[in-house]
Scaffold this motif. Structure first.
Motif, PDB file in Angstrom:
ATOM      1  N   LYS A 271       0.790  -1.223   0.000  1.00  0.00           N
ATOM      2  CA  LYS A 271       0.000   0.000   0.000  1.00  0.00           C
ATOM      3  C   LYS A 271       0.829   1.282   0.000  1.00  0.00           C
ATOM      4  N   SER A 272       2.128   1.158  -0.044  1.00  0.00           N
ATOM      5  CA  SER A 272       2.979   2.356   0.004  1.00  0.00           C
ATOM      6  C   SER A 272       4.099   2.245  -1.023  1.00  0.00           C
ATOM      7  N   TYR A 299      -0.226   4.136   2.306  1.00  0.00           N
ATOM      8  CA  TYR A 299      -1.444   3.352   2.507  1.00  0.00           C
ATOM      9  C   TYR A 299      -2.517   3.612   1.460  1.00  0.00           C
TER      10      TYR A 299
END
Length: 361
Positions: A271-272, A299
Protein backbone atom coordinates in the motif's frame (compact mmCIF):
# COMPACT_ATOMS: atom_id res chain seq x y z
CA UNK A 1 56.28 79.47 -50.59
CA UNK A 2 55.03 76.00 -51.53
CA UNK A 3 57.71 74.42 -49.29
CA UNK A 4 56.55 76.48 -46.27
CA UNK A 5 52.91 75.41 -46.76
CA UNK A 6 53.94 71.77 -47.02
CA UNK A 7 55.95 72.02 -43.78
CA UNK A 8 53.03 73.83 -42.09
CA UNK A 9 50.52 71.04 -42.86
CA UNK A 10 52.94 68.15 -42.45
CA UNK A 11 51.97 67.35 -38.78
CA UNK A 12 48.28 67.18 -39.71
CA UNK A 13 49.03 64.93 -42.69
CA UNK A 14 51.18 62.69 -40.52
CA UNK A 15 48.48 62.35 -37.84
CA UNK A 16 45.88 61.54 -40.48
CA UNK A 17 48.08 58.79 -41.97
CA UNK A 18 48.74 57.28 -38.54
CA UNK A 19 44.98 57.27 -37.63
CA UNK A 20 44.05 55.68 -40.93
CA UNK A 21 46.71 53.02 -40.42
CA UNK A 22 45.44 52.21 -36.93
CA UNK A 23 41.82 52.11 -38.11
CA UNK A 24 42.79 49.90 -41.03
CA UNK A 25 44.60 47.50 -38.72
CA UNK A 26 41.61 47.35 -36.34
CA UNK A 27 39.22 46.75 -39.24
CA UNK A 28 41.20 43.82 -40.57
CA UNK A 29 41.62 42.47 -37.04
CA UNK A 30 37.82 42.52 -36.55
CA UNK A 31 37.04 40.57 -39.72
CA UNK A 32 39.76 37.95 -39.33
CA UNK A 33 37.88 34.78 -40.34
CA UNK A 34 39.80 32.72 -37.79
CA UNK A 35 38.39 34.83 -34.97
CA UNK A 36 34.74 34.93 -36.05
CA UNK A 37 32.26 33.37 -33.63
CA UNK A 38 28.66 32.54 -34.31
CA UNK A 39 26.09 32.41 -31.50
CA UNK A 40 23.82 29.36 -31.32
CA UNK A 41 21.93 30.13 -28.12
CA UNK A 42 18.78 31.49 -29.78
CA UNK A 43 15.83 30.69 -27.54
CA UNK A 44 12.90 31.82 -29.77
CA UNK A 45 11.09 33.07 -26.65
CA UNK A 46 7.88 34.93 -27.41
CA UNK A 47 7.65 33.68 -30.99
CA UNK A 48 4.49 31.57 -30.63
CA UNK A 49 0.83 32.21 -29.85
CA UNK A 50 -1.72 30.29 -27.75
CA UNK A 51 0.31 30.39 -24.53
CA UNK A 52 -2.69 28.87 -22.76
CA UNK A 53 -1.71 25.50 -24.27
CA UNK A 54 1.41 25.56 -22.10
CA UNK A 55 -0.44 25.75 -18.76
CA UNK A 56 -0.15 22.43 -16.93
CA UNK A 57 -3.29 20.44 -16.07
CA UNK A 58 -3.84 18.52 -12.84
CA UNK A 59 -2.58 19.36 -9.35
CA UNK A 60 -0.78 16.04 -9.01
CA UNK A 61 1.23 16.49 -12.19
CA UNK A 62 2.09 20.10 -11.41
CA UNK A 63 3.16 19.26 -7.84
CA UNK A 64 5.61 16.80 -9.41
CA UNK A 65 7.19 19.69 -11.31
CA UNK A 66 5.41 18.64 -14.50
CA UNK A 67 7.42 15.40 -14.60
CA UNK A 68 4.37 13.35 -15.53
CA UNK A 69 4.94 12.09 -19.07
CA UNK A 70 6.08 8.63 -17.94
CA UNK A 71 3.56 8.39 -15.06
CA UNK A 72 0.37 9.54 -16.84
CA UNK A 73 -2.07 7.31 -14.96
CA UNK A 74 -4.93 9.70 -14.16
CA UNK A 75 -7.22 11.85 -16.38
CA UNK A 76 -4.67 14.69 -16.55
CA UNK A 77 -2.65 12.34 -18.76
CA UNK A 78 -4.72 13.74 -21.64
CA UNK A 79 -2.55 16.84 -21.39
CA UNK A 80 0.82 15.27 -20.55
CA UNK A 81 0.75 11.90 -22.36
CA UNK A 82 -2.56 10.56 -23.76
CA UNK A 83 -1.06 7.09 -24.24
CA UNK A 84 -1.22 6.68 -20.48
CA UNK A 85 -5.01 6.56 -20.20
CA UNK A 86 -5.07 2.87 -21.16
CA UNK A 87 -3.61 2.22 -17.69
CA UNK A 88 -6.95 3.24 -16.22
CA UNK A 89 -9.36 0.34 -15.79
CA UNK A 90 -12.50 2.29 -15.00
CA UNK A 91 -14.39 5.51 -15.68
CA UNK A 92 -12.64 8.62 -14.30
CA UNK A 93 -13.54 12.30 -14.18
CA UNK A 94 -11.30 15.12 -12.98
CA UNK A 95 -11.75 18.89 -12.61
CA UNK A 96 -8.93 21.38 -11.98
CA UNK A 97 -9.19 25.00 -10.89
CA UNK A 98 -6.11 27.24 -11.09
CA UNK A 99 -5.62 30.76 -9.75
CA UNK A 100 -3.46 32.02 -12.61
CA UNK A 101 -1.66 35.36 -12.86
CA UNK A 102 -3.12 38.89 -12.36
CA UNK A 103 -6.62 37.78 -11.52
CA UNK A 104 -7.09 35.31 -14.39
CA UNK A 105 -8.50 31.82 -13.90
CA UNK A 106 -7.67 28.56 -15.62
CA UNK A 107 -10.11 25.65 -15.46
CA UNK A 108 -9.97 22.16 -16.96
CA UNK A 109 -12.18 19.07 -17.06
CA UNK A 110 -10.84 15.67 -18.14
CA UNK A 111 -12.88 12.53 -18.71
CA UNK A 112 -11.59 9.03 -19.48
CA UNK A 113 -13.72 6.09 -20.70
CA UNK A 114 -11.84 2.76 -20.87
CA UNK A 115 -12.72 0.33 -23.68
CA UNK A 116 -11.18 -2.92 -22.40
CA UNK A 117 -12.78 -5.01 -25.13
CA UNK A 118 -10.70 -3.08 -27.67
CA UNK A 119 -7.58 -2.66 -25.49
CA UNK A 120 -8.07 1.09 -25.74
CA UNK A 121 -9.58 4.15 -24.07
CA UNK A 122 -11.25 7.40 -25.03
CA UNK A 123 -10.60 10.76 -23.43
CA UNK A 124 -12.26 14.19 -23.53
CA UNK A 125 -10.45 17.36 -22.49
CA UNK A 126 -11.91 20.82 -21.98
CA UNK A 127 -9.98 23.83 -20.70
CA UNK A 128 -10.59 27.56 -20.47
CA UNK A 129 -8.46 30.56 -19.51
CA UNK A 130 -10.70 33.48 -18.47
CA UNK A 131 -9.07 36.92 -18.43
CA UNK A 132 -12.07 38.53 -16.76
CA UNK A 133 -13.71 41.86 -17.56
CA UNK A 134 -11.59 44.95 -18.20
CA UNK A 135 -12.38 48.60 -19.05
CA UNK A 136 -11.95 49.82 -22.62
CA UNK A 137 -9.34 52.60 -22.74
CA UNK A 138 -8.29 54.82 -25.62
CA UNK A 139 -5.60 57.42 -26.21
CA UNK A 140 -8.12 60.22 -25.74
CA UNK A 141 -9.95 58.52 -22.86
CA UNK A 142 -7.26 56.73 -20.82
CA UNK A 143 -9.54 56.45 -17.79
CA UNK A 144 -12.04 54.40 -19.77
CA UNK A 145 -14.87 54.87 -22.23
CA UNK A 146 -17.50 53.28 -20.01
CA UNK A 147 -17.36 50.05 -22.01
CA UNK A 148 -15.87 46.77 -20.85
CA UNK A 149 -14.31 43.95 -22.84
CA UNK A 150 -13.67 40.31 -22.09
CA UNK A 151 -11.03 37.87 -23.31
CA UNK A 152 -10.92 34.09 -23.19
CA UNK A 153 -8.93 31.13 -24.51
CA UNK A 154 -10.67 27.79 -24.96
CA UNK A 155 -9.55 24.33 -26.01
CA UNK A 156 -11.52 21.11 -26.55
CA UNK A 157 -9.82 17.81 -27.33
CA UNK A 158 -10.77 14.25 -28.23
CA UNK A 159 -8.21 11.52 -27.49
CA UNK A 160 -7.80 7.83 -28.22
CA UNK A 161 -5.19 5.50 -26.76
CA UNK A 162 -4.39 1.91 -27.77
CA UNK A 163 -2.45 -0.75 -25.91
CA UNK A 164 -0.35 -2.39 -28.63
CA UNK A 165 1.08 -4.90 -26.13
CA UNK A 166 0.90 -5.26 -22.36
CA UNK A 167 3.92 -2.93 -22.19
CA UNK A 168 3.51 -0.47 -25.08
CA UNK A 169 0.67 1.97 -25.66
CA UNK A 170 0.22 4.88 -28.05
CA UNK A 171 -2.04 7.90 -27.96
CA UNK A 172 -3.52 10.25 -30.53
CA UNK A 173 -5.42 13.45 -29.89
CA UNK A 174 -7.13 16.18 -31.90
CA UNK A 175 -7.84 19.54 -30.26
CA UNK A 176 -9.66 22.69 -31.25
CA UNK A 177 -8.21 25.93 -29.87
CA UNK A 178 -10.14 29.21 -29.92
CA UNK A 179 -9.03 32.65 -28.77
CA UNK A 180 -11.33 35.63 -28.23
CA UNK A 181 -10.40 39.24 -27.35
CA UNK A 182 -13.49 41.46 -27.35
CA UNK A 183 -14.64 41.33 -31.01
CA UNK A 184 -11.52 39.55 -32.33
CA UNK A 185 -11.35 35.81 -32.80
CA UNK A 186 -8.83 33.22 -33.91
CA UNK A 187 -8.84 29.43 -33.98
CA UNK A 188 -6.76 26.45 -35.02
CA UNK A 189 -6.90 22.65 -34.99
CA UNK A 190 -3.88 20.79 -33.65
CA UNK A 191 -2.85 17.24 -32.81
CA UNK A 192 -0.98 15.36 -30.09
CA UNK A 193 1.03 12.14 -30.48
CA UNK A 194 2.43 10.07 -27.62
CA UNK A 195 3.84 6.73 -26.52
CA UNK A 196 4.33 4.97 -23.17
CA UNK A 197 6.57 1.97 -22.51
CA UNK A 198 6.65 -0.14 -19.36
CA UNK A 199 10.18 -1.54 -19.38
CA UNK A 200 11.08 -5.08 -18.26
CA UNK A 201 12.67 -3.49 -15.20
CA UNK A 202 9.99 -3.52 -12.52
CA UNK A 203 8.59 -0.06 -11.80
CA UNK A 204 10.48 1.71 -14.62
CA UNK A 205 8.49 3.48 -17.35
CA UNK A 206 9.49 5.79 -20.17
CA UNK A 207 7.32 7.95 -22.38
CA UNK A 208 7.33 10.58 -25.07
CA UNK A 209 4.78 13.13 -26.26
CA UNK A 210 4.58 15.63 -29.11
CA UNK A 211 1.99 18.32 -28.37
CA UNK A 212 0.30 21.11 -30.36
CA UNK A 213 1.25 20.02 -33.84
CA UNK A 214 -0.76 22.31 -36.11
CA UNK A 215 -0.96 25.42 -38.31
CA UNK A 216 -0.34 29.04 -37.40
CA UNK A 217 -3.08 31.14 -35.85
CA UNK A 218 -4.12 34.76 -36.41
CA UNK A 219 -6.91 37.09 -35.29
CA UNK A 220 -9.73 38.66 -37.27
CA UNK A 221 -12.89 40.59 -36.44
CA UNK A 222 -14.69 43.91 -36.55
CA UNK A 223 -12.23 45.61 -34.18
CA UNK A 224 -9.72 45.54 -37.03
CA UNK A 225 -12.01 47.59 -39.28
CA UNK A 226 -11.66 51.38 -39.35
CA UNK A 227 -11.74 54.36 -41.72
CA UNK A 228 -8.70 56.33 -42.88
CA UNK A 229 -7.24 58.62 -45.51
CA UNK A 230 -5.33 55.84 -47.24
CA UNK A 231 -3.08 58.04 -49.39
CA UNK A 232 -2.77 60.93 -46.95
CA UNK A 233 -3.55 63.57 -49.59
CA UNK A 234 -6.96 64.83 -48.49
CA UNK A 235 -5.69 68.39 -47.90
CA UNK A 236 -4.09 68.58 -51.34
CA UNK A 237 -6.55 66.83 -53.64
CA UNK A 238 -9.71 66.90 -51.48
CA UNK A 239 -10.19 63.18 -52.01
CA UNK A 240 -12.21 60.81 -49.83
CA UNK A 241 -10.61 60.53 -46.40
CA UNK A 242 -13.13 58.01 -45.01
CA UNK A 243 -12.14 54.88 -46.84
CA UNK A 244 -13.01 51.68 -44.97
CA UNK A 245 -9.92 49.54 -44.33
CA UNK A 246 -9.32 46.25 -42.55
CA UNK A 247 -6.06 45.61 -40.72
CA UNK A 248 -4.46 42.20 -41.35
CA UNK A 249 -2.74 40.67 -38.32
CA UNK A 250 0.31 38.47 -38.57
CA UNK A 251 -0.09 34.76 -37.88
CA UNK A 252 1.97 32.93 -35.29
CA UNK A 253 2.81 29.28 -34.72
CA UNK A 254 1.36 27.20 -31.89
CA UNK A 255 3.77 26.26 -29.05
CA UNK A 256 5.06 22.93 -30.35
CA UNK A 257 6.49 20.87 -27.49
CA UNK A 258 8.30 17.54 -27.34
CA UNK A 259 8.62 15.87 -23.94
CA UNK A 260 10.54 12.75 -23.00
CA UNK A 261 9.99 11.32 -19.54
CA UNK A 262 11.17 8.59 -17.18
CA UNK A 263 9.53 7.38 -13.96
CA UNK A 264 10.55 4.76 -11.44
CA UNK A 265 8.21 3.50 -8.72
CA UNK A 266 9.74 1.71 -5.75
CA UNK A 267 7.25 -0.39 -3.80
CA UNK A 268 7.72 -0.23 -0.03
CA UNK A 269 4.80 -2.60 0.66
CA UNK A 270 1.42 -3.43 -0.84
CA UNK A 271 0.00 0.00 0.00
CA UNK A 272 2.98 2.36 0.00
CA UNK A 273 5.56 3.42 -2.56
CA UNK A 274 7.91 6.18 -3.68
CA UNK A 275 8.03 7.42 -7.29
CA UNK A 276 10.88 9.35 -8.88
CA UNK A 277 10.09 11.11 -12.18
CA UNK A 278 11.76 13.39 -14.70
CA UNK A 279 10.93 15.16 -17.96
CA UNK A 280 13.23 16.49 -20.63
CA UNK A 281 11.49 19.29 -22.55
CA UNK A 282 12.29 20.52 -26.05
CA UNK A 283 9.90 23.40 -26.88
CA UNK A 284 9.79 25.39 -30.11
CA UNK A 285 9.64 28.70 -28.21
CA UNK A 286 12.24 28.33 -25.45
CA UNK A 287 15.42 26.57 -24.40
CA UNK A 288 15.58 22.91 -23.43
CA UNK A 289 14.83 22.24 -19.76
CA UNK A 290 14.57 19.43 -17.22
CA UNK A 291 11.74 18.78 -14.72
CA UNK A 292 12.07 16.58 -11.63
CA UNK A 293 9.41 15.14 -9.31
CA UNK A 294 9.01 12.94 -6.23
CA UNK A 295 5.82 11.34 -4.90
CA UNK A 296 5.31 9.35 -1.69
CA UNK A 297 2.19 7.16 -1.46
CA UNK A 298 1.14 6.14 2.05
CA UNK A 299 -1.44 3.35 2.51
CA UNK A 300 -3.03 4.14 -0.87
CA UNK A 301 -4.69 7.09 0.80
CA UNK A 302 -2.28 9.96 1.47
CA UNK A 303 0.12 11.43 -1.10
CA UNK A 304 3.00 13.87 -0.59
CA UNK A 305 4.68 15.47 -3.61
CA UNK A 306 7.53 17.81 -4.51
CA UNK A 307 9.21 18.86 -7.74
CA UNK A 308 11.28 21.40 -9.57
CA UNK A 309 10.62 22.85 -13.02
CA UNK A 310 12.71 24.38 -15.78
CA UNK A 311 16.17 23.31 -14.66
CA UNK A 312 18.96 24.67 -16.92
CA UNK A 313 16.87 27.65 -18.07
CA UNK A 314 18.69 30.95 -17.56
CA UNK A 315 15.61 33.14 -17.19
CA UNK A 316 12.80 30.85 -15.93
CA UNK A 317 10.66 32.23 -13.11
CA UNK A 318 9.02 28.90 -12.29
CA UNK A 319 10.87 26.43 -10.10
CA UNK A 320 9.91 24.72 -6.83
CA UNK A 321 6.57 22.89 -6.64
CA UNK A 322 4.91 21.25 -3.63
CA UNK A 323 1.62 19.47 -3.05
CA UNK A 324 -0.34 16.59 -1.67
CA UNK A 325 -3.53 14.65 -2.01
CA UNK A 326 -6.05 12.29 -0.46
CA UNK A 327 -7.73 9.27 -2.02
CA UNK A 328 -10.92 8.21 -0.24
CA UNK A 329 -13.15 5.29 -1.16
CA UNK A 330 -16.90 5.68 -0.90
CA UNK A 331 -19.88 3.29 -1.19
CA UNK A 332 -17.51 0.42 -1.87
CA UNK A 333 -17.43 1.19 -5.59
CA UNK A 334 -15.88 4.60 -6.18
CA UNK A 335 -12.89 6.71 -5.16
CA UNK A 336 -12.74 10.43 -4.63
CA UNK A 337 -9.40 12.21 -4.89
CA UNK A 338 -8.60 15.74 -3.75
CA UNK A 339 -5.23 17.16 -4.77
CA UNK A 340 -3.47 20.48 -4.19
CA UNK A 341 -0.38 21.99 -5.81
CA UNK A 342 1.64 25.09 -5.01
CA UNK A 343 4.12 26.45 -7.58
CA UNK A 344 6.69 29.19 -7.10
CA UNK A 345 6.89 31.71 -9.95
CA UNK A 346 9.47 34.13 -8.57
CA UNK A 347 8.56 37.77 -9.19
CA UNK A 348 5.18 36.60 -10.51
CA UNK A 349 4.33 35.30 -7.01
CA UNK A 350 2.94 31.77 -6.69
CA UNK A 351 0.16 29.74 -8.25
CA UNK A 352 -2.35 27.51 -6.43
CA UNK A 353 -4.18 24.58 -8.02
CA UNK A 354 -7.01 22.41 -6.72
CA UNK A 355 -8.16 19.21 -8.38
CA UNK A 356 -11.12 16.99 -7.52
CA UNK A 357 -11.62 13.63 -9.20
CA UNK A 358 -13.95 10.66 -9.04
CA UNK A 359 -13.41 7.18 -10.46
CA UNK A 360 -14.89 3.72 -10.20
CA UNK A 361 -12.83 0.75 -9.02
Amino acid sequence: MMRKKTIKFFPAILITIVMLSIGDSCLFAQVDPTELEFGSDVSRRGTTAAAMLEIGVGSRAVALGGAFVATADDPSALYWNPAGIVQMKSFALQATQTEWFVGTNFSAIDLVLPLPAYSSALGFHLAMLDYGENPVRTVFRPEGTGEFYTAMDFVAGLYWALAITDRVSVGLGVKYFHENIWHLNGSAVAGDLSILFKTPFKGLRIGGALSNLGPEIGLSGRDLTTIADVDGRRDKYFNNNNVAINYATQTFALPLLFRFGMAYERQLNDKSSITFASNMNHPSNDVETLDLGLEARVYNMVFLRAGYRSLFSDVAEDGLTLGGGINYKILGSASITVDYAWADWGILSNVNRFTVGISAY
